[in-house]
Write a protein that holds these residues in place. Structure first.
Motif, PDB file in Angstrom:
ATOM      1  N   PHE A  11       0.793  -1.496  -0.096  1.00 15.23           N
ATOM      2  CA  PHE A  11      -0.228   0.080  -0.194  1.00 15.23           C
ATOM      3  C   PHE A  11       0.546   0.713  -0.095  1.00 15.23           C
ATOM      4  O   PHE A  11       2.112   1.520   0.771  1.00 15.23           O
ATOM      5  N   SER A  36      -2.033  -8.819  15.890  1.00 17.89           N
ATOM      6  CA  SER A  36      -2.527  -8.259  15.514  1.00 17.89           C
ATOM      7  C   SER A  36      -2.101  -7.567  14.579  1.00 17.89           C
ATOM      8  O   SER A  36      -0.823  -6.943  15.030  1.00 17.89           O
ATOM      9  N   GLY A  37      -2.205  -6.733  13.553  1.00 19.03           N
ATOM     10  CA  GLY A  37      -1.770  -5.746  12.803  1.00 19.03           C
ATOM     11  C   GLY A  37      -1.069  -6.670  12.178  1.00 19.03           C
ATOM     12  O   GLY A  37       0.369  -6.636  11.161  1.00 19.03           O
ATOM     13  N   SER A  38      -0.932  -8.304  12.159  1.00 19.65           N
ATOM     14  CA  SER A  38       0.458  -9.499  11.174  1.00 19.65           C
ATOM     15  C   SER A  38       0.203  -9.661   9.838  1.00 19.65           C
ATOM     16  O   SER A  38       0.554 -10.066   9.442  1.00 19.65           O
ATOM     17  N   ARG A  39      -0.903  -8.920   8.862  1.00 21.87           N
ATOM     18  CA  ARG A  39      -1.444  -8.886   8.115  1.00 21.87           C
ATOM     19  C   ARG A  39      -2.647  -9.682   7.881  1.00 21.87           C
ATOM     20  O   ARG A  39      -2.708 -10.552   6.649  1.00 21.87           O
ATOM     21  N   LYS A  40      -3.320 -10.536   8.902  1.00 24.03           N
ATOM     22  CA  LYS A  40      -4.606 -11.726   8.341  1.00 24.03           C
ATOM     23  C   LYS A  40      -5.397 -10.946   7.197  1.00 24.03           C
ATOM     24  O   LYS A  40      -5.362 -11.775   6.583  1.00 24.03           O
ATOM     25  N   SER A  41      -5.246  -9.512   7.944  1.00 21.45           N
ATOM     26  CA  SER A  41      -6.777  -9.570   6.996  1.00 21.45           C
ATOM     27  C   SER A  41      -6.799  -9.204   5.544  1.00 21.45           C
ATOM     28  O   SER A  41      -7.468  -9.802   5.156  1.00 21.45           O
ATOM     29  N   VAL A  42      -5.622  -8.852   5.897  1.00 23.35           N
ATOM     30  CA  VAL A  42      -5.294  -7.553   4.201  1.00 23.35           C
ATOM     31  C   VAL A  42      -4.790  -9.048   3.605  1.00 23.35           C
ATOM     32  O   VAL A  42      -5.554  -9.587   2.534  1.00 23.35           O
ATOM     33  N   GLN A  85     -15.395  -9.908   9.951  1.00 20.46           N
ATOM     34  CA  GLN A  85     -14.546  -9.345  11.322  1.00 20.46           C
ATOM     35  C   GLN A  85     -15.240  -8.913  12.140  1.00 20.46           C
ATOM     36  O   GLN A  85     -16.293  -8.931  13.207  1.00 20.46           O
ATOM     37  N   GLU A 163     -11.855 -13.576  12.078  1.00 19.44           N
ATOM     38  CA  GLU A 163     -12.021 -13.377  13.733  1.00 19.44           C
ATOM     39  C   GLU A 163     -13.355 -13.968  13.728  1.00 19.44           C
ATOM     40  O   GLU A 163     -14.170 -13.366  14.189  1.00 19.44           O
TER      41      GLU A 163
HETATM   42  N1  LIG Z   1      -6.195  -0.117   2.166  1.00 19.92           N
HETATM   43  C1  LIG Z   1      -4.780   0.108   3.340  1.00 19.92           C
HETATM   44  N2  LIG Z   1      -4.120   0.916   3.113  1.00 19.92           N
HETATM   45  C2  LIG Z   1      -2.891   1.084   3.897  1.00 19.92           C
HETATM   46  N3  LIG Z   1      -2.687   0.142   4.178  1.00 19.92           N
HETATM   47  C3  LIG Z   1      -3.253  -0.796   4.926  1.00 19.92           C
HETATM   48  C4  LIG Z   1      -4.770  -1.353   4.098  1.00 19.92           C
HETATM   49  N4  LIG Z   1      -5.430  -2.409   4.904  1.00 19.92           N
HETATM   50  C5  LIG Z   1      -3.978  -2.770   5.771  1.00 19.92           C
HETATM   51  N5  LIG Z   1      -2.706  -1.511   6.157  1.00 19.92           N
HETATM   52  C6  LIG Z   1      -1.925  -2.417   6.353  1.00 19.92           C
HETATM   53  O1  LIG Z   1      -2.031  -3.298   6.889  1.00 19.92           O
HETATM   54  C7  LIG Z   1      -1.787  -3.517   8.701  1.00 19.92           C
HETATM   55  C8  LIG Z   1      -2.651  -3.873   9.120  1.00 19.92           C
HETATM   56  O2  LIG Z   1      -3.757  -5.493   8.674  1.00 19.92           O
HETATM   57  P1  LIG Z   1      -4.206  -6.343   8.876  1.00 19.92           P
HETATM   58  O3  LIG Z   1      -5.396  -5.684   9.273  1.00 19.92           O
HETATM   59  O4  LIG Z   1      -4.484  -7.137   7.585  1.00 19.92           O
HETATM   60  O5  LIG Z   1      -4.030  -7.147  10.361  1.00 19.92           O
HETATM   61  P2  LIG Z   1      -4.374  -8.007  11.086  1.00 19.92           P
HETATM   62  O6  LIG Z   1      -3.636  -8.962  11.323  1.00 19.92           O
HETATM   63  O7  LIG Z   1      -5.419  -8.784  10.257  1.00 19.92           O
HETATM   64  O8  LIG Z   1      -4.584  -7.860  12.589  1.00 19.92           O
HETATM   65  P3  LIG Z   1      -5.754  -7.574  13.375  1.00 19.92           P
HETATM   66  O9  LIG Z   1      -5.955  -9.096  14.440  1.00 19.92           O
HETATM   67  O10 LIG Z   1      -5.918  -6.510  14.438  1.00 19.92           O
HETATM   68  O11 LIG Z   1      -7.169  -7.844  13.232  1.00 19.92           O
HETATM   69  C9  LIG Z   1      -2.056  -2.063   9.263  1.00 19.92           C
HETATM   70  O12 LIG Z   1      -0.452  -2.286   9.849  1.00 19.92           O
HETATM   71  C10 LIG Z   1      -1.970  -1.590   7.598  1.00 19.92           C
HETATM   72  O13 LIG Z   1      -0.163  -1.061   7.615  1.00 19.92           O
END
Ligand SMILES: Nc1ncnc2c1ncn2[C@@H]1O[C@H](COP(=O)(O)OP(=O)(O)OP(=O)(O)O)[C@@H](O)[C@H]1O
Ligand SMILES: [Mg+2]
Lengths: 255, 247
Positions: A11, A36-42, A85, A163
């Motif tokens: 991004f 949390s924040g490890s990019r699982k959702s991405v 989520q 989640e």
């Molecule tokens: N649309 C976006 N634009 C820019 N950065 C993004 C975007 N989506 C995610 N990110 C980056 O990815 C990181 C978080 O990723 P993600 O949401 O996948 O975490 P997660 O592992 O699902 O966390 P959680 O367990 O808290 O849900 C953020 O810190 C952000 O920098």
């Protein structure tokens, strides 16, 4: 089976996923875990195509999803169900209308057939009789279950749950976990569950993908994760001094 | 400036998506009926209130300004008619509606975006842009002209009621003024403008809602932007259309 091959995503110049390769098997609950924040959702959003990947490919039972355009993806999409989520129910529609939505959009069912399918799905998630309530009138756990009912309405081959039990009490969480496991086995679905709840990983997990800072750091099954020597994995699985004591006690017990 | 171009680009792409590969016709019929209610029926009150008082005020103002004796009384009816038909019932009513309808559309779609309801549609393979936006555009294009005609009628009636009630003009003079040099083309001109405004309000507001990112604060910002941009483009296109159609 879903195959993820070398996908990367950034991004605004920030790389958030680094060359992730893995696969998810049918009839199994495949976990994606990590802090949390490890990019699982991405990662999940890249797999289902809500985010476009910069590099790499994703195959659904051998069909290259990444190379298809928006319109040609639709046939594969109709084989996907996703629980978000935050449940992401349509808040202007009742529980019943939510579950009916994908069917009404894509199937040629008659009114009676629609009703029958909706009632089946709601019964599957123990929500019989809640048909006419709105999402704002039911509890968080019920919303998640409605989300699952909507996700399975079209008999998906692939089920994604981001989640599924966050924000629920441990007992309700187990109900949802077991539901996901049963559905996966009963209908031989390729299920991908995103979570950071080790209890559900151990309870219903078949395969585990541990994500660390956007990298696929470790793969394995629940038995092997408890004995893993990987530093990041152990820190995740046994985050507190208390948990580490339990681990040491367990390991001594095994000897 | 590059910001403006990227807006125009994204707006065009979104519109492309709205008009390609729509879903089942039966779904649209149901959604359009819903929108006719939300966009049309629920705005009738405010449009009626505004039109009535504007018609009344224009009549009294004109009467007060031609009190010199050598301008004929029927000018009052004529002025009220021209004001209502040419500008008030289309431009001013649509400016007001951009606040009511536009703000509503943008916050509704924006909330669906931030609560992942739009993602849920996309994952299912539903063309979310089309399902959410097309019914609103069609409903507004269909219903706005009727509301505008109603507004003209009400404003002109209000003028008659207030004018004769206060004794500033006789009904015969007022009606003579209404009929004086009446060109039906002017009504067509106003209805053409209305259709364009309906499209501007619904598409611009939907655009701002659809691309909302963040939380409640951003939903609020999107609806402010929706209203401001709708108004600016209504005023711009009003000027352009008037040049094209009336000169
Ligand atoms: N649309 C976006 N634009 C820019 N950065 C993004 C975007 N989506 C995610 N990110 C980056 O990815 C990181 C978080 O990723 P993600 O949401 O996948 O975490 P997660 O592992 O699902 O966390 P959680 O367990 O808290 O849900 C953020 O810190 C952000 O920098
Ligand atoms: Mg997440």
């Amino acid at each position: 089976m879903i195959e993820v091959k070398n996908i990367s995503k950034s991004f605004d110049g920030n790389t958030v996923l680094h060359d992730v390769t893995t696969e998810f098997l049918p009839g199994k609950v495949n976990f994606i875990i990590g802090r949390s924040g490890s990019r699982k959702s991405v990662l999940t959003k890249c797999i289902v195509g809500l985010n476009e990947v910069d590099k790499g490919e994703i195959f659904f039972d051998g069909r290259n999803f990444t190379s298809l355009n928006k319109w040609d993806r639709r046939s594969i999409r109709q084989e996907m169900g996703m629980l978000f989520q935050g449940a992401a129910l349509f808040d202007s529609m009742t529980v019943e209308e939510n579950v009916m939505y994908p069917l009404r959009m894509f199937s040629k069912m008659t009114k009676a057939e629609l009703q029958k399918r909706v009632d089946e799905c709601l019964e599957r998630v123990n929500l019989s009789g809640k048909n006419k309530l709105y999402p704002s009138e039911i509890s968080g756990g019920m919303q998640k279950r409605t989300g699952i009912a909507r996700a399975i309405a079209m008999n998906p081959k692939y089920l994604f749950c981001d989640e599924p039990n966050s924000g629920l009490d441990p007992q309700t969480a187990i109900v949802i976990d077991n539901l996901i496991k049963e559905i996966t086995v009963d209908y031989n679905i390729t299920t991908v569950v995103v979570s950071h709840d080790m209890a559900s990983v151990i309870e219903i997990g078949d395969l585990i993908n541990f994500i660390y800072q956007g990298n696929l750091w470790w793969r394995g099954n629940p038995a092997s994760i408890l004995n893993s020597d990987n530093k990041e994995v152990t820190e995740f699985v046994f985050p507190s001094a208390f948990m580490q004591e339990i681990r040491d006690a367990l390991r001594q017990g095994h000897k | 400036m590059s910001g403006l171009f990227s807006h125009i680009g994204r707006y065009s792409i979104l519109l492309g998506q709205v008009f390609t590969r729509p879903a089942k016709a039966s779904e649209y019929r149901r959604l359009i009926v819903d929108e006719l209610d939300k966009i049309g029926l629920q705005s009738l009150g405010i449009v009626a209130l505004l039109s009535f008082f504007m018609g009344a005020v224009v009549t009294i103002q004109t009467a007060a300004n031609i009190d010199s004796g050598w301008i004929p009384k029927w000018t009052i009816g004529f002025t009220t008619r021209q004001t209502m038909i040419l500008e008030f019932s289309s431009t001013i009513v649509c400016l007001i509606l951009s606040g009511k309808v536009g703000g509503n559309i943008s916050s509704e779609i924006g909330t669906m975006r931030i609560t992942e309801q739009i993602d849920a549609m996309d994952v299912m393979g539903v063309n979310s842009a089309s399902v959410l936006i097309l019914p609103k555009i069609i409903a507004a294009i269909f219903i706005f002209p009727f509301m505008v005609i109603g507004s003209m009628f009400l404003g002109i009636c209000a003028g008659a009621i207030v004018g004769t009630g206060q004794g500033v003009i006789s009904l015969t003079d007022y009606i003579y003024g209404l009929q004086y040099y009446f060109e039906p083309y002017q009504v067509s001109y106003t209805l053409i403008k209305t259709v364009v405004f309906a499209f501007i309000i619904t598409s611009i507001s939907s655009y701002h809602g659809y691309f909302t990112k963040g939380g409640a604060r951003e939903v609020g910002q999107s609806s402010t932007k929706a209203v401001v941009y709708s108004m600016v483009f209504i005023l711009l296109s009003n000027y352009i259309l008037t040049q094209l159609l009336l000169l």
